[in-house]
Design an enzyme around this catalytic site. Structure first.
Site, short mmCIF file in Angstrom:
data_model
loop_
_atom_site.label_atom_id
_atom_site.label_comp_id
_atom_site.label_asym_id
_atom_site.label_seq_id
_atom_site.Cartn_x
_atom_site.Cartn_y
_atom_site.Cartn_z
N GLY A 143 69.19 23.08 111.47
CA GLY A 143 68.03 23.00 112.33
C GLY A 143 67.27 24.30 112.29
O GLY A 143 67.75 25.32 112.77
N PRO A 175 62.23 27.04 115.97
CA PRO A 175 62.09 28.45 116.36
C PRO A 175 63.43 29.16 116.57
O PRO A 175 63.62 30.29 116.11
CB PRO A 175 61.29 28.36 117.67
CG PRO A 175 60.44 27.16 117.49
CD PRO A 175 61.32 26.18 116.76
N ILE A 176 64.37 28.53 117.27
CA ILE A 176 65.67 29.18 117.53
C ILE A 176 66.44 29.38 116.24
O ILE A 176 67.00 30.45 115.98
CB ILE A 176 66.48 28.36 118.54
CG1 ILE A 176 65.78 28.35 119.91
CG2 ILE A 176 67.89 28.92 118.69
CD1 ILE A 176 66.42 27.42 120.92
N VAL A 195 65.41 29.60 113.05
CA VAL A 195 64.89 30.60 112.11
C VAL A 195 65.03 32.01 112.68
O VAL A 195 65.32 32.96 111.93
CB VAL A 195 63.43 30.32 111.70
CG1 VAL A 195 63.33 29.04 110.90
CG2 VAL A 195 62.50 30.29 112.89
N GLU A 196 64.85 32.17 113.98
CA GLU A 196 64.99 33.50 114.57
C GLU A 196 66.41 34.02 114.40
O GLU A 196 66.63 35.14 113.89
CB GLU A 196 64.64 33.46 116.06
CG GLU A 196 63.16 33.42 116.36
CD GLU A 196 62.87 33.51 117.86
OE1 GLU A 196 61.69 33.57 118.21
OE2 GLU A 196 63.83 33.51 118.66
N GLY A 213 67.97 21.09 118.79
CA GLY A 213 67.20 20.70 119.97
C GLY A 213 68.07 20.67 121.21
O GLY A 213 69.27 21.00 121.17
N ASP A 222 61.91 22.79 131.54
CA ASP A 222 62.36 22.19 130.29
C ASP A 222 62.80 20.75 130.45
O ASP A 222 62.70 19.95 129.51
CB ASP A 222 63.52 23.01 129.70
CG ASP A 222 63.08 24.37 129.19
OD1 ASP A 222 61.88 24.69 129.31
OD2 ASP A 222 63.94 25.12 128.69
N HIS A 232 39.59 49.71 112.55
CA HIS A 232 40.08 49.82 111.17
C HIS A 232 40.99 51.05 111.04
O HIS A 232 40.66 52.12 111.55
CB HIS A 232 38.89 49.97 110.21
CG HIS A 232 39.30 50.17 108.79
ND1 HIS A 232 39.79 49.15 108.00
CD2 HIS A 232 39.30 51.29 108.01
CE1 HIS A 232 40.07 49.63 106.81
NE2 HIS A 232 39.77 50.93 106.78
#
Length: 472
Positions: A176, A179-180, A182-183, A260, A302, A433
Site C-alpha cells: 500500500g 501517503p503513509i 510512501v512516507e 487504509g 476520520d 529570486h
C-alpha cells in the site's frame, strides 16, 4: 438515576477535542466519553511521530549529495536505528501529553468506557445511562489488516504500532503506497534499510495526475524498489516473510501494512439510531452540517470518511459542535482541500485534483523542477507541478505537484484558490529570486499561454492608494 448533558462527545481524538473546545464557548454542560487510548491519532501514531522519523531520515539521506558537493567525512556516518526510534518515541510522548491533559482537566465530565446508543438521545456507558440533547460521534479509525495476514503475527506491522519497534529489521516490505506507505517506506530506505514497496494501482501518494505521479515514482525508485499494479501475497519463511506480486518475489524481515483504515463503529449501537448505514456501518449524514438525518446526532473526524486529515478533523469537530448547539444556523463552508505527503521531494494537491476536474473548460500549466534553479543548487531537483485553471476566467482551480518544499508551495496555492485568484492576479504577486516559488510562476505563465492570452501591461499591480511601504 439518569445523567443528563446538553452535548455528549464520543471520542477524544482531534475531532472530539476540537468539538469540546468549540462547545465550551457556549456551554459547560458537555460530557466527553472515550473508549480507546487518549492522545489523538495524529499525536500518537500519525503525523507527529512520522514527521519526527522523516526529519532524521531526510537529513541522513542528504549525505551522498553533501559528499558530491565537497563535504568530506560523510562516509563515516552510521545510523543507529534503535536510537532513532527511541528519539521518535520521546518526541511522540511529548506531543501526546497535551491532549491527555485536556481530557484529564474535565474531571467527572470525562468518562473512559465503551458507549452504546439505546436510542438517538440515550447512551449507556459502564452501566450508566446518559440522556443527551445532542451527540457527536468522533470515534476515529484503525488500520486495516487482512484476516489472512493475521497468522504472521508481529511480522505484520501497521502505522499504529510501527513506532513501538525497538530495533526494526533491515529488510522491509510495504504493501500500500498511499501517503503513509510512501512516507514511511522512503524514510526507512533513507535510514539504510532495504525497502520493497507494492501497490495495487498505478498511482502512489494519492496522486491522480499521471505526469506528477511519474515524477514521484522516479524519485522513490532511486532509494527503494516500487512495484505498481500488483496483487500481493504473503507467506511466512524461516527468516521472515516472502512477498509475491507483480512478477516479483522478495524476502523481508517485516511488512508494513498500509492498506487504509476502517471506522471505529463496532459496539456503538448505531443500529438503534433508526437510520440507514452504509457499507462501512456508518450512518449517512449531511456533508455540510455533518448531521445524521433529522437526528440530533453528528459525525466528525476520520470516522466520517470525508477528509481523513488532522486539520480537516479539527474543522469537522468545530462544525459538528456548532451545529449541535445551533441547529438552525447556516452551514459553515469548508476550507480549500489540501493534502501534503512529506516525502523528499514532497508531494500533494491543493484544490481540485486532476481526477476531480470537470471534463472540459480547464487548462493546464506545468513546471519541471528537475531544471529549476534553486532546486539544482540544493541538489533537490526533482518533481513536477501541474496547475489547473478555469478556461473562461483564468481562475486557479487546483494543483498537483511533486517538488522540494512542497508543503510550502501547496499552502500558497491553497490560499490562492480559496481567494478565487486568477492567473493574472497571481502573476502580479512577488516572486523572489532564486526560490522554488519561481517554479509556480513558470507554471502560471504556462497556464496563461494555454489560455491564449497576451499581456497588455507588465506583470505589476496598478497604482491606487500608496501602500505604507511605498511612501519612503
Amino acid at each position: 438515576m439518569m445523567r443528563h448533558a446538553k452535548l455528549v462527545i464520543l471520542g477524544a481524538g482531534t475531532a472530539g477535542l476540537t468539538a469540546l473546545k468549540e462547545a465550551q464557548r457556549y456551554t459547560d454542560d458537555v460530557l466527553l466519553i472515550n473508549a480507546g487510548p487518549y492522545g489523538t491519532t495524529c499525536a500518537r501514531v500519525g503525523c507527529m511521530p512520522s514527521k519526527a522519523l522523516l526529519e532524521v531520515a531526510h537529513a541522513y539521506g542528504r549525505r551522498d549529495w553533501l559528499a558530491a558537493s565537497g563535504m568530506q567525512g560523510g562516509d563515516t556516518l552510521r545510523m543507529d536505528l534503535s536510537a532513532v526510534m527511541a528519539h521518535v518515541r520521546a518526541l511522540r510522548d511529548r506531543f501526546v501529553a497535551g491532549p491527555i491533559g485536556t481530557a484529564d482537566a474535565l474531571g467527572e465530565r470525562s468518562l473512559q468506557g465503551q458507549p452504546r446508543f439505546i436510542d438517538p438521545t440515550t447512551l449507556e456507558v459502564n452501566g450508566e445511562r446518559i440522556r443527551a440533547e445532542a451527540v457527536i460521534i468522533a470515534t476515529g479509525t484503525r488500520p486495516i489488516v487482512p484476516d489472512a495476514w493475521q497468522s504472521l503475527g508481529e511480522r505484520i506491522v501497521t502505522s499504529d504500532d510501527v513506532f513501538e519497534l525497538q530495533s526494526p529489521g533491515r529488510r522491509l516490505g510495504v504493501v500500500g503506497l498511499g501517503p503513509i506507505g510512501v512516507e514511511l517506506g522512503q524514510a526507512f530506505a533513507q535510514l539504510g534499510c532495504e525497502v520493497h514497496g507494492f501497490t495495487r494501482g498505478p498511482r502512489v501518494a494519492g496522486l491522480s495526475d499521471p505526469e506528477v505521479n511519474a515524477s514521484l515514482l522516479e524519485a522513490l525508485r532511486r532509494q527503494m524498489t516500487v512495484t505498481t499494479e500488483a496483487e500481493v501475497t504473503l507467506h511466512r519463511s524461516d527468516k521472515g516473510v516472502v512477498m509475491q506480486g507483480g512478477g516479483q518475489e522478495v524476502e523481508v524481515d517485516w511488512v508494513l501494512a498500509s492498506l487504509g483504515r476502517r471506522p471505529n463503529v463496532e459496539g456503538l449501537g448505531l443500529e438503534n439510531l433508526g437510520v440507514e448505514l452504509d457499507g462501512r456501518g456508518v450512518p449517512r449524514f449531511d456533508a455540510a452540517t455533518l448531521r445524521i438525518g433529522d437526528l440530533p446526532v453528528f459525525m466528525a473526524g476520520d470516522v466520517d470518511g470525508l477528509r481523513p486529515l488532522m486539520h480537516e478533523a479539527a474543522d469537522a469537530g468545530r462544525i459538528a459542535a456548532y451545529h449541535a448547539l445551533h441547529p438552525d444556523a447556516e452551514c459553515l463552508a469548508r476550507r480549500t482541500p489540501q493534502g501534503i505527503v512529506f516525502t523528499e521531494p514532497g508531494a500533494g494537491h491543493a484544490g481540485l485534483t486532476r481526477a476531480e476536474l470537470p471534463e472540459s473548460g480547464v487548462v493546464t500549466g506545468s513546471a519541471d523542477f528537475t531544471q529549476q534553479a534553486r532546486a539544482l543548487m540544493a541538489g533537490r531537483n526533482a518533481g513536477r507541478l501541474q496547475l489547473y485553471a478555469d478556461e473562461s476566467d483564468g481562475r486557479l482551480l487546483g494543483a498537483e505537484l511533486v517538488a522540494p518544499d512542497a508543503e510550502h508551495l501547496l499552502h500558497l496555492l491553497a490560499w490562492s484558490i480559496q481567494q478565487n485568484l486568477n492567473v493574472d492576479q497571481l502573476l502580479e504577486m512577488t516572486f523572489y529570486h532564486p526560490t522554488v516559488e519561481e517554479g509556480v510562476r513558470g507554471a502560471l505563465q504556462a497556464v496563461r499561454h494555454e489560455l491564449g492570452k497576451r499581456r497588455t501591461q507588465p506583470d505589476l499591480p496598478l497604482c491606487h492608494e500608496p501602500a505604507d511601504w511605498a511612501l519612503g
